[in-house]
Design an enzyme around this catalytic site. Structure first.
Site, short mmCIF file in Angstrom:
data_model
loop_
_atom_site.label_atom_id
_atom_site.label_comp_id
_atom_site.label_asym_id
_atom_site.label_seq_id
_atom_site.Cartn_x
_atom_site.Cartn_y
_atom_site.Cartn_z
N ILE A 39 37.44 41.08 47.45
CA ILE A 39 38.16 40.21 48.38
C ILE A 39 39.62 40.05 47.95
CG2 ILE A 39 38.34 37.82 49.19
CD1 ILE A 39 35.25 37.71 49.05
N ASP B 245 44.62 39.53 37.35
CA ASP B 245 43.24 39.97 37.15
C ASP B 245 42.99 40.23 35.67
OD1 ASP B 245 41.04 41.08 39.35
OD2 ASP B 245 40.75 41.89 37.33
N TYR B 246 41.72 40.09 35.28
CA TYR B 246 41.28 40.38 33.92
C TYR B 246 41.34 41.89 33.64
CZ TYR B 246 38.18 40.50 29.85
OH TYR B 246 37.64 40.70 28.60
N ASN C 135 40.89 32.90 43.99
CA ASN C 135 39.83 33.80 44.40
C ASN C 135 38.85 34.14 43.29
OD1 ASN C 135 38.52 36.06 46.01
ND2 ASN C 135 39.51 37.27 44.39
N SER D 187 32.18 29.48 48.67
CA SER D 187 30.99 30.28 48.99
C SER D 187 30.04 29.42 49.79
CB SER D 187 30.30 30.75 47.70
OG SER D 187 29.03 31.32 47.98
N TYR E 284 26.60 28.39 39.71
CA TYR E 284 27.63 28.94 40.61
C TYR E 284 27.75 28.08 41.86
CZ TYR E 284 29.85 32.31 43.80
OH TYR E 284 30.67 32.92 44.72
N LYS F 285 30.98 25.95 43.10
CA LYS F 285 31.62 26.19 44.40
C LYS F 285 31.63 24.94 45.27
CE LYS F 285 32.88 30.49 43.95
NZ LYS F 285 34.32 30.85 43.92
N THR G 34 31.39 43.66 48.54
CA THR G 34 32.35 44.01 47.50
C THR G 34 31.72 45.06 46.59
OG1 THR G 34 31.50 42.30 46.04
CG2 THR G 34 33.29 41.67 47.55
#
Length: 265
Positions: free
Chosen positions: A18, A37-38, A90, A145, A158, A162, A193
């Protein structure tokens, strides 16, 4: 259409899925985007690709479980462009081997899940608010989510995190609205994804299709389109809302698919 011309957007978890779809969508409308980003190598590859195509993007290494990484990210974005018009929180996720049902979940995993999915978003929100206030406003889009709205048989931590992100959206919108800072959330259902495709077999994906109201599953680009809407002035009178983008998975009685089978539909 160049809704984001001269706008700077900071997106976390932006190198794939995403996040990457959102980077492509916003740069296609003239946005300047920080790809956080990691996976720095993947972020660099996306940056090179989009730069070659004429976009103005920068990549920054970012790990959501470290507060100092949040600070460095916002400082880097400010150094690059001198402003941040939109923050897209995100980054997120959990490992279902440890994040199972309430009886069996690994409680030692609690902090990591909440740091990645919620604490990171809270702190980044705190950090960007002074910048947005100084420039006359801005907006924040949180990727939540449906797990934060409806319960499941696993992913307990999770889902709770969220749900917290949805609440953060409401609190931020309420408290920052007079500063001309909007905040909204998106609650995707199943989105195909790379992570979902590698972890969910076709048989599991077919279950979701069966229960979706629409005859197809989500693609990252569908969520990116929603990000672009909420981040743009087209949504200037929308704040504090969670826009469910799940193909109609959660709008109906859960027995609909079985009843339709009995009716021969």
């Amino acid at each position: 259409m160049k809704r984001f011309e001269n706008k700077v957007i900071l997106i976390t978890g932006a190198a794939s899925g995403i996040g990457a779809a959102s980077v492509r969508r916003l740069t296609s409308e003239g946005g300047k985007v920080i790809i956080a980003d990691y996976d720095k190598d993947k972020a660099d590859r996306l940056t090179d690709e989009l730069t070659d195509a004429g976009a103005d993007v920068r990549s920054v290494y970012f790990t959501a479980d470290q507060l100092d990484s949040c600070s460095r990210l916002v400082s880097s974005a400010n150094e690059f462009y001198g402003r941040i018009d939109c923050l897209v929180n995100n980054v997120g996720g959990s490992k279902l081997q440890r994040d199972s049902n309430i009886q069996n979940l690994d409680i030692q995993y609690f902090d990591e899940v909440f740091h990645i999915n919620l604490r990171c978003a809270v702190y980044l929100t705190q950090l960007v608010i002074p910048l947005m206030e100084s420039q006359g406003g801005g907006n924040i889009v949180n990727i939540a989510s449906i797990s934060g709205i409806t319960a499941d048989s696993q992913g307990t931590l999770y889902g709770m995190a969220k749900a917290g992100l949805i609440s953060l959206t409401q609190y931020t919108a309420t408290q920052m609205g007079k500063k001309n800072i909007r905040c909204n959330a998106i609650a995707p259902g199943l989105v195909l994804t790379p992570a979902a495709l590698s972890n969910l077999p076709e048989s599991m994906r077919n279950i979701f299709i069966r229960h979706n109201s629409l005859p197809y599953l989500g693609e990252p680009e569908y969520i990116a389109d929603t990000v672009a809407f909420l981040a743009s002035d087209d949504a200037r009178y929308i704040t504090g809302q969670t826009l469910v983008t799940d193909g109609g998975l959660t709008i109906h009685n859960p027995t609909v698919a079985e009843v339709d089978d009995l009716k021969g539909k």
